[in-house]
Each structure stands twice: as C-alpha cells, then as structure tokens.
Motif scaffolding. Structure first.
Motif, mmCIF file in Angstrom:
data_model
loop_
_atom_site.group_PDB
_atom_site.id
_atom_site.type_symbol
_atom_site.label_atom_id
_atom_site.label_comp_id
_atom_site.label_asym_id
_atom_site.label_seq_id
_atom_site.Cartn_x
_atom_site.Cartn_y
_atom_site.Cartn_z
ATOM 1 N N PHE A 30 0.228 9.176 4.326
ATOM 2 C CA PHE A 30 -0.124 7.823 4.138
ATOM 3 C C PHE A 30 0.746 6.640 4.332
ATOM 4 N N ALA B 128 3.247 11.508 -0.535
ATOM 5 C CA ALA B 128 2.772 10.403 -0.073
ATOM 6 C C ALA B 128 3.180 10.031 1.571
ATOM 7 N N GLY C 119 1.665 9.263 -5.887
ATOM 8 C CA GLY C 119 2.216 10.489 -5.538
ATOM 9 C C GLY C 119 3.307 11.165 -6.569
ATOM 10 N N ALA D 208 1.210 4.157 -2.850
ATOM 11 C CA ALA D 208 0.852 5.577 -2.643
ATOM 12 C C ALA D 208 2.102 6.498 -3.248
ATOM 13 N N TYR E 74 0.833 -1.240 0.065
ATOM 14 C CA TYR E 74 0.143 -0.037 0.108
ATOM 15 C C TYR E 74 0.909 1.262 -0.050
ATOM 16 N N GLN F 27 0.401 3.625 7.418
ATOM 17 C CA GLN F 27 0.512 2.236 7.351
ATOM 18 C C GLN F 27 1.484 1.647 8.444
#
Length: 273
Positions: free
Chosen positions: A120, A117, A69, A65, A61, A124
């Motif tokens: 995010f 990014a 980005g 991201a 993930y 995570q």
C-alpha cells in the motif's frame, strides 16, 4: 509552365491535411504530436501548494497503513516469533532483563507491519509520481515495481532458508563442547531482522542496473568490463551487510550479490542496452 511532380503533390497534400487538423483543433499545434511518449500526460496542471497537499495526504495514508499493519502483526507476534526461531534449533532463549521480550515483540511487530503495509505504501508513492511521468516511463514502471517486489521477497526467503541457518550452525558448532547455547532473545532478533532486511535490499541490484541501462547512463558492456571491481565490491558488501563475522554467511551473501549483478547485466543486454 511545367506540370507538378509527385513530390510537390505529396507536399501539398500534407500541408492541406495539417491545415484541416489545425482547423479541427484550433488550440493545438500540428508539431506537438511528434514525441508524445516523451511528454508527461498531465490533464490538470497543479500548483506547488496542490503538490504539497497531495504529498501530505499520501504520507498520511501510508503512515495509517503502517500503523494498522503493526497493530495487526502485534496480535500475531507470538507465531511470528516462533517462525523466526526455527533456524536456531537446539538453542534456548533467555529474557535477561524485565520487559525484554515485550520490546522484542514490538520490534518484530514493527518490522512485520512495515512489510505487510509495503504494497500500500508503494501504491501511494506510485500514485504521487505517476502524473509527472511520460507515457514511455509509465510503460516500464509496472515491470520495474513488480520485479523489485519479487526480488525483495526472494531476498527474505534466501536469508531465512540459507543465510541465517548457515550463520547459526557455524556459531552453534564452534563452541558446542565448551559453552552451553543460551542466547539473549533481544540480540538474536537484532541479528535475524537485520540480516533479513539487508539481504532483501541487496537483492535490488538488478533493478538498479536495469534502470541505469534504460536511462542510458551505463551499458551492459561497461557493467561487464568492471567485473574485477564487482567481485571486490561483492566481498565488501557481504562483509558490511552481514551482522555476523563468520566467513560462511559473508561468502553466501557475496556470492548472491555477484550472481544478481551478472544476472542484471544479462537483463540489460537483452534490453539492447
């Protein structure tokens, strides 16, 4: 036979209450509730394979991201390049080899996409480590992450507003009457991007200090007692992190590092450590 004292009655009442709690929760020991803040709040115990699978998904993930980005920033790379060229007023940039600006665009888009990014990616990371943290650790992770993000952005702004213009003005004025200022765009962005992100990382010093203080590894008194080594370390760190050799940039970064260190020491003192 003597009458029971108040202490005996309190002991008997406590034992009765523990017995009732044990009867109501047969699978739970009464002594477990002593230090709930120091115990990890795990609802389901995961196997090693489950942990590895979750780690793989979190990394996947995060990479998605970052790629998204970078792609978004590549479409807006020209305005980003123009923004980063603002501190170099009076300088003309040249493309000294075929495709040089294209690779510069990829580099700028890569750094910018990673920055876009990063919230995010940080989310995570937090989601992966959160189940293994105790309730006490969960209460402090929010302020730590927020403070770290704020300081990193502050480092970027400080580098863009103060460090980069100071360094460029020094180099431009030094040989203004001798050489014409024609710079390679690739070398310029290597200088700017490295200075931006190294300054952002240097601004994480107070976060590290607070973590060390909360873990009980170092006290504020110990941090303050080694101020002589801190001054020397700040000068060395300023010389290492700055890609240029001018004394102005190194002095500004070293001063910022010292201010952050003593500010972090004050925060640890306020926390009672």
């Amino acid at each position: 036979m003597t009458a029971p004292t108040e202490t005996d009655l309190a002991t008997q009442n406590g034992a009765t209450q523990n017995g009732l709690n044990a009867a109501a929760n047969p699978g739970r020991s009464p002594a477990v509730d002593v230090q709930t803040d120091d115990v990890a709040d795990l609802d389901v115990e995961m196997s090693l394979f489950d942990h590895l699978e979750e780690l793989r998904m979190r990394i996947f993930y995060a990479l998605i991201a970052i790629v998204v980005g970078v792609i978004i920033c590549f479409f807006f790379v020209n305005p980003i390049v123009q923004l980063l060229e603002v501190p170099a007023q009076g300088v003309k940039f040249l493309q000294l080899s075929p495709g040089e600006y294209f690779f510069v665009s990829l580099k700028v888009a890569g750094y910018s996409g990673l920055l876009v990014a990063s919230p995010f990616v940080l989310y995570q990371i937090i989601q992966f480590v959160l189940p293994g943290l105790t309730r006490k650790e969960r209460r402090i992770i929010g302020p730590i992450v927020l403070g770290s993000s704020f300081l990193f952005v502050g480092g970027l702004v400080f580098a863009y507003v103060a460090l980069i213009p100071a360094a460029l003005n020094f180099f431009i004025s030094y040989g203004a009457d001798v050489v014409e200022q024609l710079w390679s765009i690739d070398r310029y962005f290597e200088f700017v991007l490295l200075l931006l992100f190294s300054t952002g990382l240097a601004f994480q010093i107070p976060v590290i200090q607070v973590l060390l203080g909360l873990l009980g590894l170092v006290t504020s008194g110990q941090m303050l007692s080694g101020w002589r080594y801190v001054v020397l370390g700040g000068a060395v760190l300023g010389a290492v992190l700055t890609p240029s050799t001018d004394p102005v940039t190194q002095s500004l970064l070293a001063g910022a590092v010292l201010g952050l260190y003593f500010g972090g020491t004050g925060m640890v003192k306020l926390l009672g450590r």
